[in-house]
Design a protein around this motif. Sequence first.
Motif, PDB file in Angstrom:
ATOM      1  N   SER A   1       0.828  -1.202   0.000  1.00 25.25           N
ATOM      2  CA  SER A   1       0.000   0.000   0.000  1.00 25.25           C
ATOM      3  C   SER A   1       0.862   1.252   0.000  1.00 25.25           C
ATOM      4  N   SER A   2       2.029   1.171   0.602  1.00 24.58           N
ATOM      5  CA  SER A   2       3.042   2.224   0.570  1.00 24.58           C
ATOM      6  C   SER A   2       4.378   1.527   0.767  1.00 24.58           C
ATOM      7  N   PRO A   3       5.473   2.188   0.464  1.00 24.10           N
ATOM      8  CA  PRO A   3       6.775   1.508   0.548  1.00 24.10           C
ATOM      9  C   PRO A   3       7.016   0.859   1.909  1.00 24.10           C
ATOM     10  N   GLY A   4       7.276  -0.434   1.880  1.00 24.34           N
ATOM     11  CA  GLY A   4       7.593  -1.148   3.112  1.00 24.34           C
ATOM     12  C   GLY A   4       6.403  -1.570   3.937  1.00 24.34           C
ATOM     13  N   ILE A   5       5.178  -1.378   3.433  1.00 24.63           N
ATOM     14  CA  ILE A   5       3.971  -1.744   4.187  1.00 24.63           C
ATOM     15  C   ILE A   5       3.068  -2.607   3.305  1.00 24.63           C
ATOM     16  N   LEU A   6       2.623  -3.749   3.859  1.00 27.22           N
ATOM     17  CA  LEU A   6       1.748  -4.662   3.136  1.00 27.22           C
ATOM     18  C   LEU A   6       0.513  -4.941   3.966  1.00 27.22           C
ATOM     19  N   ARG A   7      -0.643  -4.741   3.387  1.00 29.94           N
ATOM     20  CA  ARG A   7      -1.895  -5.116   4.045  1.00 29.94           C
ATOM     21  C   ARG A   7      -2.206  -6.547   3.623  1.00 29.94           C
ATOM     22  N   PHE A   8      -2.540  -7.364   4.626  1.00 34.52           N
ATOM     23  CA  PHE A   8      -2.661  -8.806   4.367  1.00 34.52           C
ATOM     24  C   PHE A   8      -3.854  -9.361   5.133  1.00 34.52           C
ATOM     25  N   PRO A   9      -4.692 -10.185   4.456  1.00 35.63           N
ATOM     26  CA  PRO A   9      -5.924 -10.669   5.091  1.00 35.63           C
ATOM     27  C   PRO A   9      -5.668 -11.631   6.247  1.00 35.63           C
ATOM     28  N   ARG A  10      -6.469 -11.499   7.268  1.00 35.96           N
ATOM     29  CA  ARG A  10      -6.467 -12.478   8.352  1.00 35.96           C
ATOM     30  C   ARG A  10      -7.012 -13.815   7.827  1.00 35.96           C
ATOM     31  N   HIS A  11      -6.814 -14.875   8.618  1.00 35.49           N
ATOM     32  CA  HIS A  11      -7.324 -16.216   8.294  1.00 35.49           C
ATOM     33  C   HIS A  11      -6.787 -16.717   6.949  1.00 35.49           C
ATOM     34  N   SER A  12      -5.542 -16.392   6.642  1.00 38.48           N
ATOM     35  CA  SER A  12      -4.969 -16.845   5.376  1.00 38.48           C
ATOM     36  C   SER A  12      -4.369 -18.235   5.531  1.00 38.48           C
TER      37      SER A  12
END
Length: 639
Positions: A540-551
């Motif tokens: 989403s921005s440099p060095g940051i990843l949004r990631f779903p729970r329950h993966s």
Amino acid sequence: MGGWRNWYQELVNSKPLFLTIYTTVIVGIVFSSFYVFSAVYSPSSASANWFSSPPSISHSPVAASSYINVAPNFSPTLKVSAIPPPRPQSRSKQVKPIWEVPQTKRLPSLKSFQLTKELVEQRVQDNIIIMTFGNYAFMDFILNWVRRLTDLGLSNILVGALDTKLVKALYWKGVPVFDMGSHMSTMDVGWGSPTFHKMGREKAILIDSVLPFGFELLMCDTDMVWLKNPLPYFARYPDADILTSSDQVVPTVVDDRLDIWQQVGAAYNVGIFHWRPTESAKKFAKEWKEMILADDKIWDQNGFNDLIRRQLGPSVSEDSELVYAYDGNLKLGVLPASIFCSGHTYFVQAMYKQLRLEPYAVHTTFQYAGTEGKRHRLREAMVFYDPPEYYDTPGGFLSFKPFIPKSLLLDGKHDLESHFALVNYQMKQIRTALAIASVLNRTLVMPPLWCRLDRLWFPHPGVLEGTMTRQPFLCPLDHVFEVNVMLQQLPEDEYGPGIGFREYSFMDNPSVPKQVKESRLEVQLCDDTLIDCQASSNTSSPGILRFPRHSSEETFKTVFSSFKDVKVINFSSMKNAFLNFTDKTREERFRRRVKRYVGIWCCVDSHTPGHIYYDMYWDEKPDWKPIPPQTPGDDHPPW
């Protein structure tokens, strides 16, 4: 004066050849005198530079010559006895600085490594020698012990080797070593084993051998670490024959005076003690050695305590912190447990912090995972030197920000129920992190672990009465986890792949290279119903990843395969981060592995046995309660 005139007149009347000779002699005398005087009065002589610490050391130790300027360790109203200046010690010019690797390719004869007065004298400074000993299994502990001392500017060090493999290894590292001639096994020795007791007897033999040389001896176990130069402290008690550490866990003083001997109820610990070569000390060492050699069932520490307590008291004088012991002539002092720390006063109570004192040493006693547990505790305290690859491992690291509700940490009574509720809540997050680390083939940086109750070997009310243990407290990993088991090479076909881990303080360690700390991906867990929360490697921005729970396992592998070159992946949380393994066989092996990672809490006083097993999968058992085994058949780990 007339003699000088006659000598001069004779010189004038001499032939040219003799005149040249006389002139040469005079010039030589003048230059020699200049050299001698400059060497004596120069503050930075060549010999001092030869044995000085490397210039990279940032903190300077107290100079040996300034011992007498140290503030006295007693109240102003007490009589201060003069401390004699240290006796200067000359050294052989052939002695190399510690860590200077030998240039020769051939190992000298083993006879040259035998313990002699001359060998010790080469390393002595101010009439003091600092020693430890061990076998090859403790090589990393020994190197750490030496490194900590040299970082403090101390070089009057000698290491005794119980096997020739260690003699050779230390020699090629540039560490001063002598052969104890024991020919002991190079393998680790378990506490309480016959080999362990044999090592204890070797200690008594060594002390009895060294004291007649006439040097003060600071004898240490290899599983302790020096944090501050202790020699000025010992110099404050010039009349003491022996200054010993102890297993005392209740403070008897709140400053840096010696512990009050009348209030020390715990055993004196022979892992750290300072000996002076007095007749009383030599007599005691000889009898101690003979006692434990005559009966191999006597533990060296028990023998030391039995013998020295044969007579205990009175105090040497009304104002003295020393006590007459043993035969009524030996003067004994007990080092304060707050700053010459045991594994309890340092890692559990943090007594020195609470009393605003600077610790001199920590000895890794009071711990529960063998040699591996000792090493891990020193790593947690960032006082253990590991090789560079430890701090930059292939595959990179995984960390996470733990979450603990305030109610679990602080509310209610500190009892079994609240303690296990707190630990179990953290354990579940760690279990999830272990699974993700296994899937991504990364090394897990463990989070800090909080406990409400202390762990010991015997029944207690939660914390020991009179100690400074705070509730809750940051507890060592081995209070809950079996560190030794976590490091075992378990068969993969039964337990799945191994999972590397690091201490909670790892990322704060200055030994972690800059390229590791700066190569970082922050993973923010989110709800997959949100538009910007997709299983994608797009940041989403440099060095940051949004990631779903329950993966799932597959989702993790797919997304994070794009970040293999990132050194540190840090999750904002572990709550509901991982759903399951795709491969059920792998999941079964993982479960089999991590069930063995947790140990016991000990002990309740109302039941036998009094220990309670931790359970990594406690949350899958609705009726689980923290109770000890009710029958002999129940007394086993939950696997």
